[in-house]
Motif scaffolding. Structure first.
Motif, mmCIF file in Angstrom:
data_model
loop_
_atom_site.group_PDB
_atom_site.id
_atom_site.type_symbol
_atom_site.label_atom_id
_atom_site.label_comp_id
_atom_site.label_asym_id
_atom_site.label_seq_id
_atom_site.Cartn_x
_atom_site.Cartn_y
_atom_site.Cartn_z
ATOM 1 N N MET A 63 -3.394 -0.803 -7.013
ATOM 2 C CA MET A 63 -2.694 -0.531 -5.760
ATOM 3 C C MET A 63 -3.576 0.267 -4.810
ATOM 4 S SD MET A 63 0.852 1.439 -5.004
ATOM 5 C CE MET A 63 1.783 -0.028 -5.380
ATOM 6 N N ALA A 64 -3.515 -0.093 -3.538
ATOM 7 C CA ALA A 64 -4.242 0.647 -2.507
ATOM 8 C C ALA A 64 -3.452 1.897 -2.140
ATOM 9 C CB ALA A 64 -4.436 -0.233 -1.286
ATOM 10 N N VAL A 65 -4.154 3.032 -2.057
ATOM 11 C CA VAL A 65 -3.520 4.309 -1.718
ATOM 12 C C VAL A 65 -4.312 4.972 -0.597
ATOM 13 C CG1 VAL A 65 -2.857 6.597 -2.563
ATOM 14 C CG2 VAL A 65 -2.684 4.613 -4.078
ATOM 15 N N SER A 66 -3.590 5.434 0.429
ATOM 16 C CA SER A 66 -4.195 6.185 1.528
ATOM 17 C C SER A 66 -3.559 7.557 1.604
ATOM 18 C CB SER A 66 -3.959 5.479 2.864
ATOM 19 O OG SER A 66 -4.652 4.278 2.916
ATOM 20 N N ASN A 93 -8.376 5.843 -0.045
ATOM 21 C CA ASN A 93 -8.904 6.344 1.216
ATOM 22 C C ASN A 93 -8.235 7.681 1.525
ATOM 23 O OD1 ASN A 93 -10.214 6.338 3.800
ATOM 24 N ND2 ASN A 93 -8.279 5.697 4.689
ATOM 25 N N ALA A 94 -9.043 8.693 1.846
ATOM 26 C CA ALA A 94 -8.511 10.003 2.243
ATOM 27 C C ALA A 94 -9.072 10.343 3.614
ATOM 28 C CB ALA A 94 -8.893 11.074 1.234
ATOM 29 N N GLU A 95 -8.185 10.597 4.558
ATOM 30 C CA GLU A 95 -8.619 10.933 5.909
ATOM 31 C C GLU A 95 -8.933 12.415 6.060
ATOM 32 O OE1 GLU A 95 -5.837 9.392 8.790
ATOM 33 O OE2 GLU A 95 -5.776 7.456 7.758
ATOM 34 N N GLN A 96 -8.075 13.280 5.530
ATOM 35 C CA GLN A 96 -8.282 14.716 5.688
ATOM 36 C C GLN A 96 -7.787 15.456 4.446
ATOM 37 O OE1 GLN A 96 -6.059 16.561 8.895
ATOM 38 N NE2 GLN A 96 -7.692 18.011 9.227
ATOM 39 N N ARG A 128 0.850 -1.181 0.000
ATOM 40 C CA ARG A 128 0.000 0.000 0.000
ATOM 41 C C ARG A 128 0.893 1.240 0.000
ATOM 42 N NH1 ARG A 128 -4.878 1.972 1.653
ATOM 43 N NH2 ARG A 128 -5.728 -0.103 1.947
ATOM 44 N N LEU A 129 0.496 2.272 -0.721
ATOM 45 C CA LEU A 129 1.182 3.558 -0.687
ATOM 46 C C LEU A 129 0.430 4.461 0.280
ATOM 47 C CD1 LEU A 129 3.319 5.548 -1.789
ATOM 48 C CD2 LEU A 129 1.627 6.212 -3.508
ATOM 49 N N THR A 130 1.140 5.009 1.258
ATOM 50 C CA THR A 130 0.530 5.933 2.207
ATOM 51 C C THR A 130 1.152 7.306 2.011
ATOM 52 O OG1 THR A 130 0.174 4.151 3.796
ATOM 53 C CG2 THR A 130 0.070 6.408 4.636
ATOM 54 N N LEU A 131 0.331 8.278 1.659
ATOM 55 C CA LEU A 131 0.765 9.658 1.508
ATOM 56 C C LEU A 131 0.432 10.355 2.823
ATOM 57 C CD1 LEU A 131 -0.570 10.056 -2.097
ATOM 58 C CD2 LEU A 131 1.814 9.780 -1.420
ATOM 59 N N VAL A 132 1.442 10.527 3.654
ATOM 60 C CA VAL A 132 1.255 11.020 5.011
ATOM 61 C C VAL A 132 0.853 12.483 5.010
ATOM 62 C CG1 VAL A 132 2.368 11.369 7.249
ATOM 63 C CG2 VAL A 132 2.884 9.326 5.905
ATOM 64 N N ARG A 139 -3.334 10.560 4.287
ATOM 65 C CA ARG A 139 -3.662 10.942 5.663
ATOM 66 C C ARG A 139 -4.017 12.414 5.762
ATOM 67 N NH1 ARG A 139 0.721 7.470 8.735
ATOM 68 N NH2 ARG A 139 -0.253 5.444 8.427
ATOM 69 N N GLN A 140 -3.233 13.275 5.079
ATOM 70 C CA GLN A 140 -3.513 14.712 5.148
ATOM 71 C C GLN A 140 -3.069 15.393 3.860
ATOM 72 O OE1 GLN A 140 -2.860 16.842 8.848
ATOM 73 N NE2 GLN A 140 -1.720 18.364 7.727
#
Length: 104
Positions: free
Chosen positions: A70-73, A90-93, A13-17, A75-76
Motif C-alpha cells: 500500500m502507498a502511504v503519504s 512519501n513524507a513531506e514534513q 492510498r493512505l494519507t496521514l495528514v 503530510r506532516q
C-alpha cells in the motif's frame, strides 16, 4: 488502548495528514489499516474518505499497520516517525527524527 480499523480497497492510498505525536508505521498481513493508540480515544482520530483513499489525522502517539504494497503519504509529522517495511512511502514534513527500516 484505542484501536480503529479502516477498510481499504485495492489501489487506495493512505494519507496521514497530521500526526501530532510520535508514530510507527509498519506492514502487516491484513487487508485493512489498523491504528492503535495506547493513551488515545476516538476523539483523537479524524478519518475522512477521499477518492484516492482515506485521509487520517491523529492526536497522540500511535502505531499504524498497513497492508503490504500500500502507498502511504505523510503530510506532516510533528514528532518522531519510524517506518518499517513500506515499499511506497512519501513524507513531506517530519519535525522529529525519521527512521526508515528497509524491506528484506
Amino acid at each position: 488502548m484505542f484501536e480503529k480499523r479502516i477498510p481499504m480497497e485495492q489501489e487506495q492510498r493512505l494519507t496521514l495528514v497530521e500526526m501530532e505525536d510520535s508514530a510507527k508505521l509498519n506492514v502487516w498481513d491484513q487487508k485493512d489499516v489498523r491504528i492503535r493508540m495506547r493513551d488515545g480515544q476516538e476523539t483523537d482520530l479524524n478519518i475522512e474518505q477521499a477518492e484516492a483513499g482515506p485521509t487520517v489525522s491523529v492526536r497522540g502517539a500511535c502505531e499504524v499497520n498497513v497492508p503490504a504494497g500500500m502507498a502511504v503519504s505523510v503530510r506532516q509529522a510533528m514528532s518522531d516517525l519510524e517506518v518499517s517495511g513500506l515499499a511506497d512511502f512519501n513524507a513531506e514534513q517530519v519535525r522529529g527524527n525519521l527512521k526508515l527500516i528497509a524491506i528484506d
